[in-house]
Design a protein around this motif. Structure first.
Motif, PDB file in Angstrom:
ATOM      1  N   ASN A  74      22.212  28.998   2.333  1.00 36.49           N
ATOM      2  CA  ASN A  74      23.478  28.077   2.250  1.00 36.49           C
ATOM      3  C   ASN A  74      23.101  26.698   1.803  1.00 36.49           C
ATOM      4  O   ASN A  74      23.854  25.746   1.832  1.00 36.49           O
ATOM      5  CB  ASN A  74      23.793  28.066   3.670  1.00 36.49           C
ATOM      6  CG  ASN A  74      25.373  27.371   4.121  1.00 36.49           C
ATOM      7  OD1 ASN A  74      26.168  27.580   3.029  1.00 36.49           O
ATOM      8  ND2 ASN A  74      25.631  26.911   5.134  1.00 36.49           N
TER       9      ASN A  74
ATOM     10  N   GLU B 248      22.762  23.611  -0.632  1.00 35.79           N
ATOM     11  CA  GLU B 248      23.472  23.119  -1.720  1.00 35.79           C
ATOM     12  C   GLU B 248      22.512  22.462  -2.571  1.00 35.79           C
ATOM     13  O   GLU B 248      21.693  21.586  -2.229  1.00 35.79           O
ATOM     14  CB  GLU B 248      24.676  22.241  -1.314  1.00 35.79           C
ATOM     15  CG  GLU B 248      25.384  21.775  -2.453  1.00 35.79           C
ATOM     16  CD  GLU B 248      26.647  20.769  -1.903  1.00 35.79           C
ATOM     17  OE1 GLU B 248      27.275  20.398  -2.919  1.00 35.79           O
ATOM     18  OE2 GLU B 248      26.947  20.563  -0.734  1.00 35.79           O
TER      19      GLU B 248
ATOM     20  N   ASP C  24      31.874  12.794  -5.536  1.00 40.03           N
ATOM     21  CA  ASP C  24      32.153  12.319  -4.047  1.00 40.03           C
ATOM     22  C   ASP C  24      31.266  11.237  -3.954  1.00 40.03           C
ATOM     23  O   ASP C  24      30.031  11.390  -3.586  1.00 40.03           O
ATOM     24  CB  ASP C  24      32.099  13.339  -3.426  1.00 40.03           C
ATOM     25  CG  ASP C  24      32.483  12.874  -1.704  1.00 40.03           C
ATOM     26  OD1 ASP C  24      32.698  11.556  -1.563  1.00 40.03           O
ATOM     27  OD2 ASP C  24      32.272  13.712  -0.820  1.00 40.03           O
TER      28      ASP C  24
ATOM     29  N   THR D 113      28.799  11.052  -1.082  1.00 35.41           N
ATOM     30  CA  THR D 113      27.193  11.525  -0.728  1.00 35.41           C
ATOM     31  C   THR D 113      26.310  10.745  -1.135  1.00 35.41           C
ATOM     32  O   THR D 113      25.004  11.306  -1.054  1.00 35.41           O
ATOM     33  CB  THR D 113      27.592  12.919  -1.599  1.00 35.41           C
ATOM     34  OG1 THR D 113      27.826  12.462  -2.814  1.00 35.41           O
ATOM     35  CG2 THR D 113      28.546  13.744  -1.162  1.00 35.41           C
TER      36      THR D 113
ATOM     37  N   SER E 227      24.505  16.045   1.049  1.00 29.39           N
ATOM     38  CA  SER E 227      25.649  16.855   0.968  1.00 29.39           C
ATOM     39  C   SER E 227      26.601  16.942   1.778  1.00 29.39           C
ATOM     40  O   SER E 227      26.363  16.526   2.929  1.00 29.39           O
ATOM     41  CB  SER E 227      25.224  18.526   1.157  1.00 29.39           C
ATOM     42  OG  SER E 227      26.345  19.465   0.918  1.00 29.39           O
ATOM     43  N   SER E 228      27.923  16.815   1.506  1.00 29.97           N
ATOM     44  CA  SER E 228      29.030  16.740   2.253  1.00 29.97           C
ATOM     45  C   SER E 228      29.320  18.033   3.312  1.00 29.97           C
ATOM     46  O   SER E 228      30.167  18.077   4.189  1.00 29.97           O
ATOM     47  CB  SER E 228      30.498  16.363   1.884  1.00 29.97           C
ATOM     48  OG  SER E 228      30.672  17.165   0.689  1.00 29.97           O
ATOM     49  N   SER E 229      28.807  19.291   2.694  1.00 28.73           N
ATOM     50  CA  SER E 229      29.294  20.526   3.392  1.00 28.73           C
ATOM     51  C   SER E 229      27.838  21.152   4.047  1.00 28.73           C
ATOM     52  O   SER E 229      27.992  22.045   4.689  1.00 28.73           O
ATOM     53  CB  SER E 229      29.733  21.317   2.484  1.00 28.73           C
ATOM     54  OG  SER E 229      28.925  21.606   1.131  1.00 28.73           O
ATOM     55  N   THR E 230      26.754  20.869   3.681  1.00 29.31           N
ATOM     56  CA  THR E 230      25.486  21.494   4.408  1.00 29.31           C
ATOM     57  C   THR E 230      24.629  20.343   4.664  1.00 29.31           C
ATOM     58  O   THR E 230      24.686  19.065   4.714  1.00 29.31           O
ATOM     59  CB  THR E 230      24.699  22.347   3.630  1.00 29.31           C
ATOM     60  OG1 THR E 230      24.129  21.690   2.285  1.00 29.31           O
ATOM     61  CG2 THR E 230      25.787  23.330   2.799  1.00 29.31           C
ATOM     62  N   ASP E 231      23.277  20.587   5.167  1.00 25.00           N
ATOM     63  CA  ASP E 231      22.223  19.501   5.630  1.00 25.00           C
ATOM     64  C   ASP E 231      21.392  19.196   4.409  1.00 25.00           C
ATOM     65  O   ASP E 231      20.434  18.707   4.529  1.00 25.00           O
ATOM     66  CB  ASP E 231      21.364  20.192   6.766  1.00 25.00           C
ATOM     67  CG  ASP E 231      22.284  20.448   7.971  1.00 25.00           C
ATOM     68  OD1 ASP E 231      23.256  19.788   8.035  1.00 25.00           O
ATOM     69  OD2 ASP E 231      21.903  20.965   8.954  1.00 25.00           O
ATOM     70  N   SER E 232      21.626  19.642   3.207  1.00 24.52           N
ATOM     71  CA  SER E 232      20.820  19.329   2.004  1.00 24.52           C
ATOM     72  C   SER E 232      20.887  17.862   1.578  1.00 24.52           C
ATOM     73  O   SER E 232      21.810  17.179   1.814  1.00 24.52           O
ATOM     74  CB  SER E 232      21.459  20.020   0.782  1.00 24.52           C
ATOM     75  OG  SER E 232      21.348  21.475   1.153  1.00 24.52           O
TER      76      SER E 232
END
Length: 160
Positions: free
Chosen positions: A44, A46, A77, A80, A146-151
């Motif tokens: 998961n 990114e 974005d 980020t 990342s705006s969607s994961t912890d990356s």
């Protein structure tokens, strides 16, 4: 009793077949759950953008910073992108000049100190709040988060 005679029945123990079968099934289920969890966490992640920034010093004392000259992929974005000065979050990509539609080669951020010695950021090099440059040895980092994961990934680092 000779050596070849089997021991009496009360001396041999055999585990119950049902308990053995349940133990094997439980080990397989637990292993599968750990495998799925690891796949979820690793799969998961990114990928960080292939982007870098240039950080240069300017000003009378040479200790004010200009962060810009983005090379590589534009950042769609700007939220980020996070700027840290000595470990303290001081700005996101939205604070940069020319960041209305994301960050690209025209986007720039200037960093200095105000009259109180606090870090100040602006989209112009001669902002009214800039009193002096940063202290020598101050660390600056530009990170992508990342705006969607912890990356996360460091896109630029600099020491004044």
């Amino acid at each position: 009793m000779s050596r070849s005679d089997p021991p009496p029945a009360e001396e041999t123990w055999q585990p119950p077949r049902r308990a053995t079968l349940l133990l094997v099934v439980a080990i397989i289920v637990v292993g599968t759950l750990f495998g799925l969890a690891a796949f979820y966490l690793v799969g998961n992640a990114e990928q960080a953008p292939d982007t870098s920034f240039e950080i240069e010093q300017y000003g009378a004392d040479g200790q004010q910073l200009r962060i810009g000259d983005l090379s590589g992929e534009p950042i769609d974005d700007p939220e980020t992108i996070v700027v840290f000065v000595d470990g303290e979050r001081v700005a996101t990509g939205s604070d940069w000049a020319h960041s209305e539609h994301g960050l690209d080669e025209d986007s720039v951020l200037y960093v200095a100190e105000d009259a109180d010695g606090e870090t100040a950021v602006a989209g112009e090099p001669d902002h009214e709040s800039f009193e002096r440059g940063l202290i020598a040895g101050t660390g600056v980092e530009v990170l992508w988060a990342s705006s969607s994961t912890d990356s996360t990934a460091a896109l630029a680092t600099h020491e004044v």
